[in-house]
Motif scaffolding. Structure first.
Motif, PDB file in Angstrom:
ATOM      1  N   LYS A 478     -11.096 -63.628  90.370  1.00 26.87           N
ATOM      2  CA  LYS A 478     -12.188 -63.373  91.321  1.00 26.87           C
ATOM      3  C   LYS A 478     -13.547 -63.809  90.813  1.00 26.87           C
ATOM      4  CE  LYS A 478     -10.156 -59.562  93.967  1.00 26.87           C
ATOM      5  NZ  LYS A 478     -10.275 -58.134  94.339  1.00 26.87           N
ATOM      6  N   GLN A 479     -13.800 -63.624  89.523  1.00 29.19           N
ATOM      7  CA  GLN A 479     -15.133 -63.927  88.993  1.00 29.19           C
ATOM      8  C   GLN A 479     -15.323 -65.399  88.636  1.00 29.19           C
ATOM      9  OE1 GLN A 479     -12.713 -62.182  87.702  1.00 29.19           O
ATOM     10  NE2 GLN A 479     -12.683 -62.146  85.460  1.00 29.19           N
ATOM     11  N   VAL A 480     -14.307 -66.229  88.877  1.00 27.90           N
ATOM     12  CA  VAL A 480     -14.387 -67.660  88.546  1.00 27.90           C
ATOM     13  C   VAL A 480     -14.304 -68.493  89.824  1.00 27.90           C
ATOM     14  CG1 VAL A 480     -13.336 -69.558  87.248  1.00 27.90           C
ATOM     15  CG2 VAL A 480     -13.290 -67.245  86.302  1.00 27.90           C
ATOM     16  N   SER A 481     -15.167 -69.511  89.924  1.00 25.49           N
ATOM     17  CA  SER A 481     -15.108 -70.438  91.066  1.00 25.49           C
ATOM     18  C   SER A 481     -15.067 -71.867  90.551  1.00 25.49           C
ATOM     19  CB  SER A 481     -16.331 -70.242  91.984  1.00 25.49           C
ATOM     20  OG  SER A 481     -17.524 -70.535  91.276  1.00 25.49           O
ATOM     21  N   ALA A 482     -14.533 -72.767  91.372  1.00 29.84           N
ATOM     22  CA  ALA A 482     -14.382 -74.183  90.988  1.00 29.84           C
ATOM     23  C   ALA A 482     -15.243 -75.058  91.892  1.00 29.84           C
ATOM     24  CB  ALA A 482     -12.920 -74.604  91.080  1.00 29.84           C
ATOM     25  N   THR A 483     -16.002 -75.972  91.274  1.00 33.81           N
ATOM     26  CA  THR A 483     -16.753 -76.992  92.007  1.00 33.81           C
ATOM     27  C   THR A 483     -16.143 -78.344  91.658  1.00 33.81           C
ATOM     28  OG1 THR A 483     -18.781 -75.681  91.853  1.00 33.81           O
ATOM     29  CG2 THR A 483     -19.018 -78.006  92.426  1.00 33.81           C
ATOM     30  N   VAL A 484     -15.491 -78.969  92.631  1.00 36.67           N
ATOM     31  CA  VAL A 484     -14.792 -80.232  92.364  1.00 36.67           C
ATOM     32  C   VAL A 484     -15.820 -81.358  92.177  1.00 36.67           C
ATOM     33  CG1 VAL A 484     -13.129 -81.902  93.248  1.00 36.67           C
ATOM     34  CG2 VAL A 484     -12.777 -79.470  93.656  1.00 36.67           C
ATOM     35  N   LEU A 485     -15.677 -82.090  91.063  1.00 37.21           N
ATOM     36  CA  LEU A 485     -16.576 -83.206  90.758  1.00 37.21           C
ATOM     37  C   LEU A 485     -16.038 -84.523  91.306  1.00 37.21           C
ATOM     38  CD1 LEU A 485     -17.172 -82.253  87.004  1.00 37.21           C
ATOM     39  CD2 LEU A 485     -18.604 -81.649  88.959  1.00 37.21           C
ATOM     40  N   TYR A 501     -11.285 -83.593  88.508  1.00 40.31           N
ATOM     41  CA  TYR A 501     -12.203 -82.902  87.597  1.00 40.31           C
ATOM     42  C   TYR A 501     -12.921 -81.812  88.387  1.00 40.31           C
ATOM     43  CZ  TYR A 501     -11.611 -86.956  84.534  1.00 40.31           C
ATOM     44  OH  TYR A 501     -11.080 -87.935  83.741  1.00 40.31           O
ATOM     45  N   ALA A 502     -13.105 -80.646  87.751  1.00 42.72           N
ATOM     46  CA  ALA A 502     -13.806 -79.553  88.424  1.00 42.72           C
ATOM     47  C   ALA A 502     -14.583 -78.724  87.407  1.00 42.72           C
ATOM     48  CB  ALA A 502     -12.831 -78.662  89.191  1.00 42.72           C
ATOM     49  N   GLN A 503     -15.766 -78.282  87.815  1.00 44.87           N
ATOM     50  CA  GLN A 503     -16.603 -77.391  87.007  1.00 44.87           C
ATOM     51  C   GLN A 503     -16.204 -75.949  87.312  1.00 44.87           C
ATOM     52  OE1 GLN A 503     -20.778 -78.070  87.684  1.00 44.87           O
ATOM     53  NE2 GLN A 503     -21.391 -76.043  86.940  1.00 44.87           N
TER      54      GLN A 503
END
Length: 811
Positions: A478-485, A501-503
């Motif tokens: 829950k506390q982690v999110s992914a931003t796709v690069l 790749y994702a941040q």
């Protein structure tokens, strides 16, 4: 001036003495460290400029210089600012170093070494990282480009001074500086072998598991070609995930401060969806016929030209197309041509007409203007229920790479693009860019590679049902999110890798797990590929994954900026510069600048300018180009005393340069106006003996490969005719074929079975090349419901002297 040390063929000193390259491959990511050693052996300070190629998708992430005991690490700045700082340093008598990427093509870099004092040495350290592409045989391909071919500049195209920087080139065999190259390979899976187009010392394993190994170039290597390594792992198609910790000094929430994950996905499609290849589609083939296509494909086979190999491959492609499809063939140089006004239905008549025109193709169309034929193809309306598949064959030497790729991207919704880079020095930026933006697949054909094998794999991809509705779903704590690069995945092929790749933002607990699911539809069936991975960062990865992710994002933003030159584009450019500076990764809007600000005395006196020569593939028209185009041009030379260079040399040069080792010449910006130049009569007469030798050998062309001869005789439906041409291809007489035929069997059935037996018996090593046309032939035979097939196979084996079973033929 007294010349000493390394000199060019024009008797000018070369300040670059040697290049040392260390390659480290971890799984499918390569880190390359190049050290360029310079020495000023002249009596005045100099500025050395070296224009050289790098892989098009490389992320340059470190640049430094060592002068004596002084180490200077470069920083990334906005490009114009970096140039001004460089000029200011030189005018102040300070040493300065500038590394910048070409604004027109991301695979060309310029390195300027300024104010190197007399007798002084400098070592330049350049580091870049790149992903390794998977080849047709599952090998990972690494290429160290040595050769920078001329980038053809289309007529009427503009360009800044930076875009048309002068490149001093000499034949690759005459490069005066040396190369040493070593590689270290490590992977979770055993390294089965490493192959190269250059001689290697034996592979040395570093552990019992054989997951680590080293290899290096054998002694005596000349820097006269691209160095290509093919690395093979056991069980290479395993999905993997690497999580890399952020940079401690960077701000949390930023790209460099957060962890970044690199996912390597290998989708496996359901057998039910892959059981039958598509029997429809519009197949458009675009063939490069510029002068450089008359060059030899490899050092080992100088008699085999690029255009000849491409012709044979195109023949195989045309014969392997399914009934019911549509097709057309374009060719281009300074102008372009097409066989049909628009794509036509595949039939015996249209196939015969196309094959005849293809066999007449030569490398006689001048330059490499690929943009206009692409525009013409995209302007043709698509055929309903016939998905367009574009195949591009080129040796990839254009100056407007980004413009070409942008056009393909704009039309990516209406087609898939499969690209093939032919020969040394093909632009990886162009070839990979066409395939990535065109939702297709790229292949490079160098050295002794058979083009046919790689191209047929791409045809199989093109015949696979199109994968649609691709989406990625993340399942994270829950506390982690992914931003796709990475850009959205638009293409999936059976057995081919997709990188994401994702941040990862937010904190995860010890031992936390995540997963990613790729959902898609194939042939109307919903499917998915799932990968579970640990969120714990891997050890000893440095910032490799972060920089690769930054590079992917930078490339996407650069493409966005080119599409909008207004205020939005300016904002995107600023974002690229900021990301490039913070990540330390090169871009087209930034440059690496290093200035030696030590307290030494300013360097006095005017700078001598030295261009370091770059290798260019020499193509000797008389040795390598036994084509009709060469013959025609010789006739033209004799009649008019004029010369049209055919073999890669688009730039002006004297006629004698094709017959004797050329001097250093400029080879970057040219137009088709430079393709025709007057010769003085004495020069022409001196070379008459070469004409005589060429004409004496003109008619001694090698006999056509029986395999290609057999392929050329197959009809569009898949059958062969019983005629003297087939008998000749099989090495028999017409009488032998007639006498062996079972009485109750039709001639076409007998001929087709014989052709299939010959392929299965004598060309097993090339099965990937003829498998599709064999399937078409077997399908035709089954449709005939012919009696006595077993008797025919037995008679065919007796005639051809082999033992092929009926079941092997797909009957």
């Amino acid at each position: 001036m007294k010349c000493c040390g390394l000199i060019t063929t024009q008797k000018e000193p070369v300040p670059l003495k040697s290049i040392e390259v260390e390659l480290e491959v971890k799984d499918h990511v390569a880190t390359v460290v190049s050290t360029l050693n310079y020495q000023n052996q002249e009596d005045k300070p100099l500025e050395a400029v070296f224009v050289f190629p790098l892989p098009g998708d490389a992320a340059v992430c470190h640049f430094s210089a060592k002068i004596g005991q002084t180490q200077i690490v470069a920083e990334v700045k906005e490009k114009q600012q970096a140039r001004e700082d460089y000029d200011d340093a030189l005018s102040s008598g300070q040493q300065a170093f500038l590394l910048e990427e070409s604004e027109q093509s991301p695979d060309i870099f310029t390195l300027s070494v300024g104010s190197l004092p007399p007798g002084e040495s400098a070592s330049i350290r350049l580091e870049y990282i790149t992903e390794l592409a998977v080849q047709a045989d599952d090998g990972l391909r690494f290429s160290l480009p040595a050769v920078l071919n001329p980038r053809y500049k289309p007529q009427g195209s503009g360009g800044t001074e930076a875009a048309t920087v002068q490149v001093t080139s000499v034949p690759a065999s005459q490069i005066p500086y040396s190369l040493s190259f070593s590689a270290r390979v490590s992977s979770p899976r055993p390294v089965s072998k490493v192959e190269s187009n250059c001689s290697l010392d034996p592979l040395q394993y570093l552990n019992k598991e054989q997951t680590q190994a080293t290899v290096k170039l054998a002694g005596g290597h000349k820097f006269d070609r691209d160095v290509e390594l093919l690395i093979y792992y056991k069980d290479a198609h395993q999905p993997t995930a690497v999580v890399e910790a952020g940079q401690a000094s960077a701000k949390p929430g930023s790209l460099m401060g957060d962890p970044v994950v690199m996912l390597s996905l290998y989708p496996e499609f359901p057998e039910s969806a892959m059981s039958s290849l598509s029997s429809c589609g519009e197949f458009v083939f675009l063939m490069d016929r510029s002068g450089s296509m008359g060059c030899s494909t490899s050092h080992s086979k100088p008699e085999e030209t690029r255009i000849g190999s491409a012709r044979d491959t195109l023949l195989l492609l045309l014969k392997s197309l399914p009934m019911g499809c549509y097709f057309n063939v374009y060719s281009f140089g300074s102008s372009y041509q097409h066989i049909f006004p628009k794509s036509v239905e595949y039939s015996d008549q249209t196939l015969e007409e196309a094959v005849k025109k293809v066999e007449e193709m030569t490398a006689d169309l001048g330059g490499t203007e690929i943009l206009q034929p692409l525009k013409h193809i995209y302007n043709q309306p698509c055929i309903p229920k016939q998905p367009r598949q574009l195949f591009v064959f080129t040796d990839g030497e254009v100056s407007n790479t980004k413009e070409v790729i942008n056009l393909v991207k704009k039309n990516s919704g209406s087609h898939r693009c499969f690209s093939f880079g032919i020969g040394e020095g093909a632009s990886s930026a162009l070839i990979n860019g066409l395939a990535k933006k065109g939702r297709g697949h790229a292949q490079f054909i160098t050295g002794a590679d058979r083009m046919q094998t790689k191209v047929m794999q791409s045809l199989r991809f093109a015949l696979q049902p199109a994968v649609v509705d691709i989406s990625i779903k993340w399942d994270l704590p829950k506390q982690v999110s992914a931003t796709v690069l990475s850009p959205p995945i638009t293409t999936l092929f059976q057995g081919q890798r997709s990188l994401v790749y994702a941040q990862l933002t937010g904190k995860s607990s010890e031992g936390a797990q995540g997963s990613v699911t790729v959902n898609y539809k194939l042939a109307g069936q919903p499917s998915k590929t799932q990968l579970h991975f640990s969120l714990k960062p891997a050890e000893d990865t440095g910032l490799t994954v972060h920089r690769l992710g930054a590079r992917v994002l930078i490339r996407s933003l650069e493409m966005e900026e080119r599409e909008d030159r207004g205020e939005k584009g300016e904002a995107v450019k600023e974002k690229v510069v900021e990301l490039s500076v913070k990540s330390g990764v090169s871009s087209s809007f930034t440059a690496f600048i290093a200035v030696n600000k030590s307290d030494g005395k300013p360097i006095e006196g005017p700078l001598i300018h030295r261009n370091v020569p770059t290798p260019i593939m020499r193509c000797d028209m008389f040795a390598n180009c036994a084509s009709n185009s060469a013959t025609k041009s010789l006739a033209k030379i004799k009649k008019k005393g004029r010369f049209v260079p055919l073999c890669g040399s688009i730039q002006p040069m004297s006629f004698s340069a094709c017959l004797i080792p050329p001097m250093s010449f400029s080879a970057c910006s040219f137009s088709s106006d430079s393709l025709d130049m007057t010769l003085d009569q004495p020069t022409l007469l001196k070379k008459s003996s070469n004409f005589e030798r060429f004409e004496a050998n003109e008619h001694k062309l090698p006999r056509r490969d029986p395999f290609l001869q057999l392929v050329s005789l197959q009809k569009a439906s898949g059958c062969w005719l019983l005629d003297p041409a087939l008998a000749a291809a099989l090495g028999k007489t017409s009488e032998e074929l007639d006498q062996s035929k079972p009485a109750s069997v039709k001639e076409e059935v007998w001929a087709t079975i014989l052709a299939l037996i010959w392929l299965h018996a004598f060309k097993t090593d090339a099965k990937e090349e003829w498998e599709l046309l064999s399937l078409k032939a077997a399908s035709w035979l089954r449709a005939q419901k012919a009696p006595c097939v077993a008797e025919c196979v037995e008679a065919g084996n007796a005639l051809l002297g082999c033992e092929v079973k009926k079941s092997m033929l797909g009957l």
